[in-house]
Design a protein around this motif. Structure first.
Motif, mmCIF file in Angstrom:
data_model
loop_
_atom_site.group_PDB
_atom_site.id
_atom_site.type_symbol
_atom_site.label_atom_id
_atom_site.label_comp_id
_atom_site.label_asym_id
_atom_site.label_seq_id
_atom_site.Cartn_x
_atom_site.Cartn_y
_atom_site.Cartn_z
ATOM 1 N N MET A 1 43.944 30.530 -18.053
ATOM 2 C CA MET A 1 44.821 31.435 -17.322
ATOM 3 C C MET A 1 45.049 30.834 -15.942
ATOM 4 S SD MET A 1 43.517 35.243 -18.333
ATOM 5 C CE MET A 1 43.617 35.862 -20.008
ATOM 6 N N PHE A 2 46.114 31.260 -15.302
ATOM 7 C CA PHE A 2 46.477 30.738 -13.995
ATOM 8 C C PHE A 2 46.715 31.900 -13.026
ATOM 9 C CE2 PHE A 2 47.199 26.381 -15.386
ATOM 10 C CZ PHE A 2 47.472 26.543 -16.735
ATOM 11 N N TRP A 3 46.417 31.634 -11.766
ATOM 12 C CA TRP A 3 46.678 32.627 -10.715
ATOM 13 C C TRP A 3 47.634 32.030 -9.695
ATOM 14 C CZ3 TRP A 3 45.376 37.631 -10.922
ATOM 15 C CH2 TRP A 3 44.396 38.012 -11.846
ATOM 16 N N TYR A 4 48.675 32.813 -9.381
ATOM 17 C CA TYR A 4 49.703 32.389 -8.433
ATOM 18 C C TYR A 4 49.815 33.410 -7.311
ATOM 19 C CZ TYR A 4 51.474 29.413 -12.278
ATOM 20 O OH TYR A 4 51.619 28.494 -13.284
ATOM 21 N N ARG A 5 50.390 32.920 -6.238
ATOM 22 C CA ARG A 5 50.727 33.782 -5.126
ATOM 23 C C ARG A 5 52.212 33.567 -4.841
ATOM 24 N NH1 ARG A 5 47.296 33.947 0.573
ATOM 25 N NH2 ARG A 5 48.565 35.543 1.587
ATOM 26 N N GLN A 6 52.911 34.652 -4.536
ATOM 27 C CA GLN A 6 54.338 34.536 -4.286
ATOM 28 C C GLN A 6 54.719 35.334 -3.052
ATOM 29 O OE1 GLN A 6 57.092 36.292 -7.144
ATOM 30 N NE2 GLN A 6 58.580 34.667 -6.785
ATOM 31 N N PHE A 7 55.373 34.674 -2.106
ATOM 32 C CA PHE A 7 55.906 35.349 -0.931
ATOM 33 C C PHE A 7 57.347 35.775 -1.230
ATOM 34 C CE2 PHE A 7 52.360 34.899 1.758
ATOM 35 C CZ PHE A 7 51.753 33.705 1.419
ATOM 36 N N PRO A 8 57.855 36.778 -0.492
ATOM 37 C CA PRO A 8 59.194 37.320 -0.784
ATOM 38 C C PRO A 8 60.261 36.248 -0.867
ATOM 39 C CG PRO A 8 58.057 38.719 0.774
ATOM 40 C CD PRO A 8 57.189 37.506 0.583
ATOM 41 N N LYS A 9 61.013 36.281 -1.943
ATOM 42 C CA LYS A 9 62.149 35.385 -2.182
ATOM 43 C C LYS A 9 61.744 33.917 -2.180
ATOM 44 C CE LYS A 9 65.613 38.614 -0.480
ATOM 45 N NZ LYS A 9 66.792 38.822 0.394
ATOM 46 N N LYS A 10 60.490 33.656 -2.491
ATOM 47 C CA LYS A 10 60.005 32.286 -2.563
ATOM 48 C C LYS A 10 59.505 31.987 -3.967
ATOM 49 C CE LYS A 10 60.542 31.288 1.808
ATOM 50 N NZ LYS A 10 61.541 30.283 2.256
ATOM 51 N N SER A 11 59.208 30.727 -4.185
ATOM 52 C CA SER A 11 58.718 30.333 -5.483
ATOM 53 C C SER A 11 57.242 30.678 -5.643
ATOM 54 C CB SER A 11 58.933 28.826 -5.674
ATOM 55 O OG SER A 11 58.676 28.442 -6.997
ATOM 56 N N LEU A 12 56.725 30.447 -6.833
ATOM 57 C CA LEU A 12 55.313 30.724 -7.107
ATOM 58 C C LEU A 12 54.466 29.551 -6.621
ATOM 59 C CD1 LEU A 12 56.913 32.541 -9.176
ATOM 60 C CD2 LEU A 12 54.873 32.423 -10.597
ATOM 61 N N MET A 13 53.348 29.890 -6.011
ATOM 62 C CA MET A 13 52.416 28.876 -5.542
ATOM 63 C C MET A 13 51.144 28.993 -6.363
ATOM 64 S SD MET A 13 50.658 28.433 -1.809
ATOM 65 C CE MET A 13 49.430 29.703 -2.128
ATOM 66 N N LEU A 14 50.798 27.957 -7.088
ATOM 67 C CA LEU A 14 49.595 27.987 -7.909
ATOM 68 C C LEU A 14 48.365 28.000 -7.018
ATOM 69 C CD1 LEU A 14 48.289 27.817 -10.761
ATOM 70 C CD2 LEU A 14 48.329 25.325 -10.491
ATOM 71 N N MET A 15 47.478 28.958 -7.285
ATOM 72 C CA MET A 15 46.238 29.038 -6.526
ATOM 73 C C MET A 15 45.102 28.359 -7.289
ATOM 74 S SD MET A 15 46.435 33.009 -5.383
ATOM 75 C CE MET A 15 44.912 32.940 -4.463
ATOM 76 N N ALA A 16 44.987 28.666 -8.575
ATOM 77 C CA ALA A 16 43.854 28.146 -9.329
ATOM 78 C C ALA A 16 44.109 28.245 -10.822
ATOM 79 C CB ALA A 16 42.591 28.919 -8.974
ATOM 80 N N THR A 17 43.386 27.400 -11.535
ATOM 81 C CA THR A 17 43.381 27.424 -12.994
ATOM 82 C C THR A 17 42.051 27.988 -13.444
ATOM 83 O OG1 THR A 17 44.780 25.458 -13.048
ATOM 84 C CG2 THR A 17 43.603 26.027 -15.073
ATOM 85 N N SER A 18 42.121 28.985 -14.303
ATOM 86 C CA SER A 18 40.934 29.681 -14.771
ATOM 87 C C SER A 18 40.662 29.301 -16.219
ATOM 88 C CB SER A 18 41.178 31.187 -14.655
ATOM 89 O OG SER A 18 40.203 31.945 -15.304
ATOM 90 N N ASN A 19 39.480 28.773 -16.486
ATOM 91 C CA ASN A 19 39.116 28.381 -17.839
ATOM 92 C C ASN A 19 37.951 29.228 -18.329
ATOM 93 O OD1 ASN A 19 40.886 25.983 -18.348
ATOM 94 N ND2 ASN A 19 39.854 25.275 -16.515
ATOM 95 N N GLU A 20 38.092 29.752 -19.519
ATOM 96 C CA GLU A 20 37.076 30.618 -20.094
ATOM 97 C C GLU A 20 35.737 29.906 -20.179
ATOM 98 O OE1 GLU A 20 35.751 30.457 -23.491
ATOM 99 O OE2 GLU A 20 34.512 32.240 -23.208
ATOM 100 N N GLY A 21 34.724 30.537 -19.618
ATOM 101 C CA GLY A 21 33.375 30.004 -19.714
ATOM 102 C C GLY A 21 33.035 28.904 -18.741
ATOM 103 N N SER A 22 33.945 28.564 -17.847
ATOM 104 C CA SER A 22 33.644 27.522 -16.865
ATOM 105 C C SER A 22 34.225 27.901 -15.504
ATOM 106 C CB SER A 22 34.194 26.173 -17.325
ATOM 107 O OG SER A 22 35.600 26.208 -17.407
ATOM 108 N N LYS A 23 33.884 27.090 -14.520
ATOM 109 C CA LYS A 23 34.352 27.382 -13.173
ATOM 110 C C LYS A 23 35.857 27.127 -13.052
ATOM 111 C CE LYS A 23 30.015 26.426 -10.738
ATOM 112 N NZ LYS A 23 29.364 25.599 -9.679
ATOM 113 N N ALA A 24 36.467 27.914 -12.205
ATOM 114 C CA ALA A 24 37.903 27.744 -11.981
ATOM 115 C C ALA A 24 38.162 26.477 -11.167
ATOM 116 C CB ALA A 24 38.456 28.958 -11.250
#
Lengths: 113, 116
Positions: free
Chosen positions: B33-56
């Motif tokens: 799974m992935f987590w993004y942050r988005q500011f108004p009228k801007k593109s998505l900024m990837l914060m982190a990649t989340s993998n089951e059973g391991s550290k992000a």
């Protein structure tokens, strides 16, 4: 690093007409995936269409089709018979190593009735 | 198919408190799974990649002690914003990656965080 460029910050189209959104990307890979996502005012990201680089045939999904020019690194989205519900921000995305998506800056599409 | 939910949709909290956001794949299992942050009228900024059973895996510039990610099952990833401050106010979006030959990210509806 791969980059994705959407040179049109905003586009307008009359209802029932056709519009094309531009996208170019930079990569040294030969096999990759490209995507168009739509983000309406609700801000829910919706997959519009997907293209695999090794497939020469352009992807189509109902009124949505792409013009994929691999040599030119161009991936434009054509929306036919535009509808009011097509109004949204459209993002072009390149999938790089690790399945991460690199997004373009987005194009706001306005549909006029 | 390929539905991803996110909870809560909106949250308002006081500065200094922690906030947890859940991301669930409802009809498929997602190792990644992935987590993004988005500011108004801007593109998505990837914060982190989340993998089951391991550290992000965090993107450069993202504080891992500030944004704690846990991916405890194949259908659930959580993002905890610790000691939130007004500058953390934003729209946070998760996505889940389908498996198979046509791996594709499907997105949750997003969470609007406002830190007062």
């Amino acid at each position: 690093a791969q980059t994705v460029t959407q040179s049109q910050p905003e586009m307008s189209v009359q209802e029932a007409e056709t519009v094309t959104l531009s996208c170019t990307y930079d990569t040294s890979e030969s096999d990759y995936y490209l995507f168009w996502y739509k983000q309406p005012p609700s801000r829910q990201m919706i997959l519009v269409i997907r293209q695999e680089a090794y497939k020469q045939q352009n992807a189509t999904e109902n009124r949505f089709s792409v013009n994929f020019q691999k040599a030119a690194k161009s991936f434009s989205l054509k929306i036919s018979d535009s509808q009011l519900g097509d109004a949204a921000m459209y993002f072009c995305a390149y999938r790089e190593y690790g399945n991460k998506l690199v997004f373009g800056a987005g194009t706001i599409l306005r549909v006029k009735s | 198919g390929a539905v991803v939910s996110q909870h809560p949709s909106r949250v308002i909290c006081k500065s200094g408190t922690s906030v947890k956001i859940e991301c669930r794949s409802l009809d498929f299992q997602a190792t990644t799974m992935f987590w993004y942050r988005q500011f108004p009228k801007k593109s998505l900024m990837l914060m982190a990649t989340s993998n089951e059973g391991s550290k992000a895996t965090y993107e450069q510039g993202v504080e891992k002690d500030k944004f704690l990610i846990n991916h405890a099952s194949l259908t659930l990833s959580t993002l905890t914003v610790t000691s939130a401050h007004p500058e953390d106010s934003s729209f946070y979006i998760c996505s889940a990656l389908t498996s198979g030959p046509q791996e594709t990210q499907y997105f949750g509806p997003g969470t609007r965080l406002l830190v007062l």
